[in-house]
Design an enzyme around this catalytic site. Structure first.
Site, mmCIF file in Angstrom:
data_model
loop_
_atom_site.group_PDB
_atom_site.id
_atom_site.type_symbol
_atom_site.label_atom_id
_atom_site.label_comp_id
_atom_site.label_asym_id
_atom_site.label_seq_id
_atom_site.Cartn_x
_atom_site.Cartn_y
_atom_site.Cartn_z
ATOM 1 N N ARG A 76 37.538 143.349 28.672
ATOM 2 C CA ARG A 76 38.051 142.351 29.626
ATOM 3 C C ARG A 76 39.088 143.070 30.477
ATOM 4 N NH1 ARG A 76 39.949 136.193 28.697
ATOM 5 N NH2 ARG A 76 37.676 136.055 28.818
ATOM 6 N N CYS A 133 34.906 126.454 31.546
ATOM 7 C CA CYS A 133 34.923 127.602 30.619
ATOM 8 C C CYS A 133 36.153 127.602 29.726
ATOM 9 C CB CYS A 133 34.816 128.910 31.399
ATOM 10 S SG CYS A 133 36.203 129.220 32.516
ATOM 11 N N GLN A 159 30.169 134.075 29.636
ATOM 12 C CA GLN A 159 30.458 132.643 29.738
ATOM 13 C C GLN A 159 29.264 131.893 30.318
ATOM 14 O OE1 GLN A 159 33.525 130.999 28.786
ATOM 15 N NE2 GLN A 159 32.025 129.337 28.895
ATOM 16 N N ARG A 198 29.736 130.318 22.923
ATOM 17 C CA ARG A 198 30.068 131.703 23.255
ATOM 18 C C ARG A 198 29.701 132.606 22.079
ATOM 19 N NH1 ARG A 198 34.036 133.103 26.953
ATOM 20 N NH2 ARG A 198 33.514 135.228 26.326
ATOM 21 N N HIS A 217 31.911 136.892 34.960
ATOM 22 C CA HIS A 217 32.123 136.486 33.555
ATOM 23 C C HIS A 217 30.747 136.151 32.956
ATOM 24 C CE1 HIS A 217 34.149 135.365 30.046
ATOM 25 N NE2 HIS A 217 34.804 134.297 30.420
ATOM 26 N N ASP A 235 36.809 125.357 37.273
ATOM 27 C CA ASP A 235 37.607 126.373 36.578
ATOM 28 C C ASP A 235 39.039 126.254 37.093
ATOM 29 O OD1 ASP A 235 38.354 128.633 35.115
ATOM 30 O OD2 ASP A 235 37.272 130.064 36.379
HETATM 31 N N1 NVA Z 1 38.472 132.347 36.164
HETATM 32 C C1 NVA Z 1 39.283 132.399 34.970
HETATM 33 C C2 NVA Z 1 38.414 132.312 33.759
HETATM 34 C C3 NVA Z 1 39.161 132.348 32.450
HETATM 35 C C4 NVA Z 1 38.245 132.346 31.262
HETATM 36 C C5 NVA Z 1 40.093 133.683 34.971
HETATM 37 O O1 NVA Z 1 39.550 134.725 35.383
HETATM 38 O O2 NVA Z 1 41.259 133.651 34.589
HETATM 39 N N1 CP Z 2 36.479 131.101 28.586
HETATM 40 C C1 CP Z 2 37.107 132.204 28.187
HETATM 41 O O1 CP Z 2 36.688 133.315 28.454
HETATM 42 O O2 CP Z 2 38.233 131.963 27.452
HETATM 43 P P1 CP Z 2 39.330 133.015 27.002
HETATM 44 O O3 CP Z 2 40.068 133.443 28.244
HETATM 45 O O4 CP Z 2 40.217 132.259 26.057
HETATM 46 O O5 CP Z 2 38.663 134.177 26.347
#
Ligand code: NVA
Ligand code: CP
Length: 308
Positions: free
Chosen positions: A107, A263, A137, A291, A134, A223
């Site tokens: 990540r 998500c 997800q 997930r 992502h 989101d």
């Molecule tokens: N769009 C959000 C998703 C978090 C799971 C982010 O990138 O923070």
């Molecule tokens: N939806 C998702 O990826 O959640 P986290 O940021 O908690 O991993």
């Protein structure tokens, strides 16, 4: 295994529609085993490295629990707790880490960072979220849709909110799996066609009004207004996104049996009303749980290929 033979999962378009049909069926099989306490341990003695350069709850727990359930081992790294945070080149980190483990999930921030890691990795690399995509997800979201409503092909998904990593990935999925996205974003926060890596604009329609985007949709999804890494824009985004809150009125314009997904993490009263996310059309908890099941199928697929 040579580098060119490796299958990475860096964006949704890295796999084919046929691969997805396999993965959805396999995830359902793996989930059934989990629910009946039947062991499924095809990854004994395999090691997964999890690298987090941003925060996480679901991604961390789902990958870690999933790998242990499949008989494997997990190593956790963060930027702050590793040399990644002290500017060790991502290429060197990839060379080293991939000599010791069988699979890596990352990540991170820009997509080019995970791409550079993958180019120097001896083992498959999975995108656990970047600024641009992502894919894990959306894999879970489509699996969840199928569980509740059957095939997503030919259906309409309404995206209400930021033209972010989730939006880009929904658009890639629509192109690959044959459904339509109704996209409504505030002005200046739209999807960048080139960044999303789309072949054409045939699988989505842009709407100025979020309510219009929801009309007739089989799934409404949103989101956070401010994704990780964009916190400096928080105040400006609160103003720009004020009308992009999924409300009961918007859900009423969708199909009568439309689902709501998010998500997570969610901000009730910002991108979604509490009555919607906590209401009868919401499947966000199934979505979160799934997930783990889809990622178990994905990890098995990347390491062992198709089984049966
Ligand atoms: N769009 C959000 C998703 C978090 C799971 C982010 O990138 O923070
Ligand atoms: N939806 C998702 O990826 O959640 P986290 O940021 O908690 O991993």
């Amino acid at each position: 295994m040579t580098a060119s033979a490796l299958q990475h999962y860096l964006q949704f378009s890295d796999l084919t529609a046929d691969d997805y049909a396999y993965l959805f069926a396999r995830a359902a099989f793996i989930k059934r085993k989990f629910k009946t306490y039947e062991k499924h341990q095809p990854l004994q003695d395999r090691t997964l490295a999890l690298i987090f350069e941003k925060a996480s709850t679901r991604t961390r727990v789902s990958f870690e629990a999933g790998m242990y359930q499949m008989g494997g081992l997990v190593v956790n790294l963060t930027s702050q707790g590793s040399q990644l945070g002290r500017a060790e080149p991502i290429e060197d980190s990839a060379r080293v880490i991939s000599r010791m483990v069988d699979l890596v999930m990352i990540r991170t921030f820009e997509q080019h960072r995970i791409k550079r890691f993958a180019e120097h990795s001896r083992v498959p690399v999975i995108n656990g979220l970047t600024n641009e995509f992502h894919p894990c997800q959306i894999l879970a979201d489509i699996f969840t849709f199928i569980e509740h409503r059957g095939s997503i092909t030919g259906k309409t998904v309404a995206w209400v909110g930021d033209g972010n990593n989730m939006a880009n990935t929904w658009l890639q999925a629509a192109e690959l799996l044959g459904f339509t996205v109704h996209l409504s974003t505030p002005s200046g926060y739209g999807v960048d066609h080139a960044v999303a890596g789309l072949r054409s604009s045939a699988s989505y329609r842009v709407f100025t009004s979020p309510a219009d985007a929801c009309r007739g949709a089989h799934l409404v999804t949103t989101d956070v207004w401010t994704s990780m890494g964009y916190e400096a824009e928080n105040e400006a985004r609160k103003t720009a996104f004020a009308d992009w809150c999924v409300s009961e009125a918007m859900m009423a314009l969708a199909q009568p049996d439309a689902l709501f997904m998010h998500c997570l993490p969610a901000h009730r009263g910002e991108e979604v009303q509490a009555e919607v996310i906590d209401g009868p059309q919401s499947v966000v908890w199934d979505e979160a749980e799934n997930r783990m099941h889809v990622q178990k199928a994905l990890m098995e697929f990347l390491l062992l290929g198709r089984i049966a």
